[in-house]
Structures are given as C-alpha cells and as structure tokens.
Design an enzyme around this catalytic site. Structure first.
Site, PDB file in Angstrom:
ATOM      1  N   CYS A  91       0.807  -1.218   0.000  1.00  0.00           N
ATOM      2  CA  CYS A  91       0.000   0.000   0.000  1.00  0.00           C
ATOM      3  C   CYS A  91       0.842   1.270   0.000  1.00  0.00           C
ATOM      4  CB  CYS A  91      -0.938   0.024   1.208  1.00  0.00           C
ATOM      5  SG  CYS A  91      -2.177  -1.280   1.176  1.00  0.00           S
ATOM      6  N   HIS A 345      -9.070   4.106  -1.445  1.00  0.00           N
ATOM      7  CA  HIS A 345      -7.724   3.553  -1.293  1.00  0.00           C
ATOM      8  C   HIS A 345      -7.348   2.745  -2.542  1.00  0.00           C
ATOM      9  CE1 HIS A 345      -4.149   1.913   0.282  1.00  0.00           C
ATOM     10  NE2 HIS A 345      -4.627   1.038   1.143  1.00  0.00           N
ATOM     11  N   CYS A 375       0.633   2.262   6.658  1.00  0.00           N
ATOM     12  CA  CYS A 375       0.841   0.852   6.964  1.00  0.00           C
ATOM     13  C   CYS A 375       0.805   0.054   5.662  1.00  0.00           C
ATOM     14  CB  CYS A 375      -0.228   0.348   7.930  1.00  0.00           C
ATOM     15  SG  CYS A 375      -1.926   0.450   7.296  1.00  0.00           S
TER      16      CYS A 375
END
Length: 389
Positions: A91, A345, A375
């Site tokens: 990510c 996202h 994260c």
C-alpha cells in the site's frame, strides 16, 4: 547538501473499484497517463528535463503488468528518452516512489523526477497476482510462523482487540472521515489537486450523509470460524463502513532540487525533509506506522508537537486509532480533508494521493511541518516529513 522539493501534485478523482465504478472503463495505464500529462501541463516543466518516473502499483499483473509506469509515461506523451520504473511496497508503493525520487535528487543522481502511482481495482482485483493454489510466501516463512500469517482484515481486528478500540470508536472515526471529505469538496479545497477525467469530477465513495447509526447496522466484514477459534480476543467489529473501500485512481508529484526549481522559476509547495521505513510484526501487520513515526521524527530532530498536519492512511479505523493512542497525536490535525475511508484507497496510488492532499492542505492552512505515514502488508511502513517553504 542538495534538497528536494515538490513543485506540483495532482490526482484523479477516486472511483469505486467495481465494474460499475465511475472509472472502471479507463485502462490503468491511461489513469496514470492522465495524471502525468496534467502534472507536466500544470507545472509547465519541459518533459525532456525529467530524469526518471517512478511509479507504484501493487497488483502488477494483467493490465498493470510489464512496468505499467513506462507505458503510462509514453501514453502521456513524455519523450521516449524519459525512463520509468514500477515499484511495490504494497500500500505504500507510491510513497516509496516519493522517497526514491527525493533521495535521487538529494544524492545528485536526478535533477527532476516524478513519483506517482496507480491502481485499477475494478480491472485488476486485489490478489489477482496470486493464482489460486499458489503460495507467495514459501517454506521458510511457513517455518518461521508455523501457526500461519493472517489476512489484513484479521490484523485490523487484532489491532482493535489489543488497543481496546470499540466498534463505536471505529464507526465514529469513519463518519468523521466522510464529513471532513465532504466539507473539503464543498469548500473547493480539492480543486487544486484533482484532475477531472472523462466527466468524473469528484471522489465517488464520499458519503456526507453517513451516520454512526447507519454504520452500526453493518455486519462484520471478516468473521471467520477458524480465526475466531485461534484468536478468541477478537470481537469482530471491523466492517465495510469503518475500513477503506476498493478503488480506482492515480496520482503524481513532481520532485526536483530546490536550485532547479529556482532556475526554472517554479515555486515549491514543500521541501521533502526526512524519511523512514520500518518493518514490524507481520501478524499484526499494520502497526508499523507507530515505529515509523517515531523513527522519522528522530531523524528529523523534531517532536510530535512540531507537526502541524498528519496524513495517516485509513486502511482501517483501528490502525489510525491505535497509532493515535501510541503517539498521543491530536486527531484534529490528522487527515483534515478526510482519509481513505471516505476518499478511497486505490492501493498503488494512495501514497502519492496522500502526499498530494497533504501539500495542498499545508498550503491552505499555512502549516510548516507535516508528517505522512502508511501501513503496508507484510508488516511494513513508510513515513516522511514535509516542510513548507
């Protein structure tokens, strides 16, 4: 020593990562190409001067395979002489691209670089790069973690249990994300960063009317009898409402040496001040933002109180709330224009999406220092500090 500055930052609107999403019809190469083209147009920089384009993408398969950043640069009309590479730190892939671009500029390897990212989760679904029945971890990892690793949703539940974060707290945080995002849109605060694409002008997942009462009616998203037996402390409070959705989008920032910006007559939005990356427990997986924040503050010689704004990726409410408990940060300074729960996202694009939103928020609020952290799957995290100059 040379410094590295951001002189322009843009992103697409973020669409739902489903077949009926507003951007589902757009090839991921074209999503990224749109941001690269807009970045060059808005900055006025001669694309011949770009030394490298570094892009993030998580599922590098199918339409996002074969170094998708290179083909996005070609589609955007950049000269064939401009190289490109695609990186994967899950990510945080495009935040890592920012780190690499800035570090290249600071070292003297680059004068100008683009950091960017893309993910079309409608066309390249999450985990599509792992064929059914294949093991991406290998026997050494299985031996080191004999009870087995867990999916991110289970990690989010474990974090909620460890830090005693309630369903009500997670839902309230999610509602705040939507309300902040809607308020920012209504106030025109995203206008400078968003590059409309094919009639899509706003982020598709923002729900200004959502309430804690509505979210309270959602079922747990990750309940699993096997994990319930293995982890009896889990209360199963993570839902689709207090976690980030799946999305399509792209984003890009233009990084160059401060002296190069001065020579070209470009005004920096922010200086890239300090960087840190860290690993953490791959079972909890998403807690690396805590040590990454501590590490980047040490490297910068700053304290938490020096930071005016934070962007901490809202993969799940529990992640940001656990980070806040550990750091003591003021949530009023965190994700002030909403976060991934509301804005979305799109995995490989999220790092530079956060950076884009952050530098424009710094400008709007007159912030001096800002900190961004994400994260990442596998127990990883990136953090960096920006300074407005």
């Amino acid at each position: 020593m040379r410094d590295a500055v951001i002189v322009e930052a843009v992103r697409t609107p973020v669409g739902k990562g489903k077949p009926n999403g507003a951007l589902a019809h757009v090839h991921p190469v074209e999503l990224l190409a749109h941001t690269l083209r807009t970045l060059v147009e808005r900055s006025g920089v001669d694309p011949e001067l770009i030394d490298d384009v570094i892009g993030g993408a998580v599922d590098q398969v199918g339409e996002q395979a074969m170094n998708t950043t290179r083909y996005a640069a070609l589609s955007a009309g950049l000269p064939e002489s401009v190289p490109a590479a695609t990186v994967d730190r899950q990510c945080g892939s495009s935040q890592q691209a920012v780190h690499f671009a800035a570090q290249g500029v600071i070292s003297g390897a680059y004068d100008i670089a683009v950091a960017c990212g893309v993910e079309s989760m409608s066309r390249v679904p999450m985990w599509s790069n792992v064929p059914e029945g294949k093991d991406p971890f290998g026997p050494g990892v299985a031996a080191r973690y004999p009870e087995g690793l867990v999916p991110q949703g289970i990690s989010a539940e474990l974090i909620a249990a460890k830090w005693s974060i309630t369903r009500e707290q997670m839902d309230a945080f999610a509602v705040s994300s939507h309300r902040r995002a809607a308020a920012a849109w209504d106030a025109g605060l995203f206008d400078a960063e968003v590059a409309p694409l094919e009639g899509v002008t706003r982020d598709e997942c923002v729900r200004p009317g959502t309430t804690t009462e509505v979210l309270a009616g959602l079922r747990p998203a990750y309940h699993d009898p096997h994990f319930a037996e293995r982890f009896p402390q889990i209360e199963w409070n993570v839902t689709a409402g207090n976690a980030s959705p799946v999305n399509d989008g792209a984003s890009a920032v233009l990084v160059m040496a401060g002296e190069t910006a001065a020579r070209l007559g470009l005004r920096p939005l922010a200086r890239l001040h300090s960087f840190a990356v860290t690993g953490s427990d791959p079972l909890l997986m998403l807690t690396g933002v805590v040590p990454a924040t501590e590490k980047v503050l040490r490297r910068a010689g700053l304290s938490l109180g020096d930071i005016d704004l934070f962007e901490v990726n809202e993969a799940f409410s529990s992640v940001v709330l656990a980070w806040q408990q550990e750091t003591g940060a003021d949530l009023g300074k965190v994700n002030v224009h909403g976060g991934a729960i509301a804005l979305g996202h799109p995995l490989g694009a999220s790092g530079t999406r956060l950076t884009t939103t952050l530098v424009h928020a710094m400008e709007e609020r007159g912030a001096r220092y800002a900190l961004q952290s994400m994260c990442e799957a596998g127990g990883l995290a990136n953090a960096m500090i920006l300074e407005r100059i």
